[in-house]
Design a protein around this motif. Structure first.
Motif, short mmCIF file in Angstrom:
data_model
loop_
_atom_site.label_atom_id
_atom_site.label_comp_id
_atom_site.label_asym_id
_atom_site.label_seq_id
_atom_site.Cartn_x
_atom_site.Cartn_y
_atom_site.Cartn_z
N ILE A 259 0.92 -1.09 0.03
CA ILE A 259 -0.04 0.00 -0.23
C ILE A 259 1.01 1.07 -0.04
N ALA B 120 -0.39 6.64 3.26
CA ALA B 120 -0.67 6.17 4.78
C ALA B 120 -1.89 7.12 5.35
N SER C 24 -6.19 3.95 3.50
CA SER C 24 -5.03 2.86 3.34
C SER C 24 -5.18 2.10 4.74
N GLY C 25 -5.32 2.96 5.93
CA GLY C 25 -5.27 2.04 7.19
C GLY C 25 -6.47 0.97 7.15
N ALA D 291 -5.89 -1.92 4.98
CA ALA D 291 -4.98 -2.62 5.46
C ALA D 291 -5.63 -3.43 6.52
N VAL E 174 0.00 -7.77 4.23
CA VAL E 174 -0.09 -6.09 3.79
C VAL E 174 1.24 -5.38 4.37
N VAL F 221 2.47 -1.30 4.35
CA VAL F 221 2.08 0.08 4.06
C VAL F 221 3.23 0.75 3.91
N SER G 91 5.20 4.64 2.95
CA SER G 91 4.80 6.06 3.08
C SER G 91 6.19 6.63 2.85
N ASN H 289 5.31 2.36 11.97
CA ASN H 289 4.22 1.48 11.31
C ASN H 289 4.22 1.18 9.68
N THR H 290 5.13 2.05 9.22
CA THR H 290 5.08 2.06 7.63
C THR H 290 6.62 1.78 7.17
N ALA I 88 7.14 -1.11 -0.30
CA ALA I 88 5.86 -1.57 -0.19
C ALA I 88 5.54 -2.11 -1.62
#
Length: 201
Positions: A5, A8, A12-13, A16, A26, A28, A30, A36-37, A43
């Motif tokens: 993905i 963010a 997207s969240g 996901a 998955v 994500v 950014s 968390n990305t 990605a």
């Protein structure tokens, strides 16, 4: 399925989380990767399928950051080609005779683009997800594999895919088009789409 993905935001969240619940892997990405990305490059490389869902103003730069990792992959385009101006509000950012997905296809011609998840804010998707009758999600693409991947992921998220034609039809679903913000049950999608095509929008 492995899903990368890009972007963010809230959409997207939510996707996901729903796709993870459905058993997909998955990641994500950014442009400002944090706890968390992942990075956009990571990605894009990770996914068998990629969701592209950034703000339009950053779209070209983010495609450049994929470093060619979108080549040959279904890429779900959840963008709308508009940019924000303090004086004029949201303004269309591509020529009137082009859809956003056609513009993205020019920037990354080797990706298999499919328009999806761009017609509603996340609040509507959360309210309608999995509720009978299912909400129709319109998809437009020139690629059979992208149509299949998008259809599966739409179903796995709790909605009903409806094929609205080739990429040239995607403007129907984008900001200003007759299918934008149209909450259509799947049983009514054929009639609604026919009216949209004939609306001379």
């Amino acid at each position: 399925m492995r899903i990368g993905i890009i972007g963010a935001g809230e959409l997207s969240g939510s996707l996901a989380g729903w796709w993870t619940e459905a058993g997909h892997d998955v990641v994500v990405g950014s442009s400002q990767a944090g706890t968390n990305t992942a990075t956009v490059t990571d990605a894009a490389a990770f996914g068998d399928v990629v969701l592209f869902a950034p703000e339009w103003a950053t779209a070209h730069d983010l495609i450049d950051l994929t470093a060619g990792a979108l080549t040959g992959k279904p890429v779900l385009d959840a963008t709308n080609p508009v940019v924000w101006s303090e004086t004029d509000g949201y303004q269309r950012a591509v020529p009137d005779d082009l859809s956003g997905i056609e513009t993205l296809s020019a920037w990354a011609p080797d990706a298999h683009w499919v328009k999806a998840f761009n017609t509603f804010p996340t609040t509507v998707l959360k309210r309608r997800r999995g509720r009978d009758p299912l909400l129709a999600e319109f998809i437009c693409t020139d690629h059979r594999d992208a149509r299949g991947a998008a259809s599966r992921l739409i179903q796995d998220a709790g909605f009903a895919p409806f094929f609205a034609g080739r990429a040239s039809n995607a403007g129907l679903t984008e900001t200003g088009g007759p299918l934008q913000m149209r909450e259509v049950d799947v049983a009514d999608a054929t009639a609604t789409f026919a009216l949209a095509v004939g609306s001379n929008w």
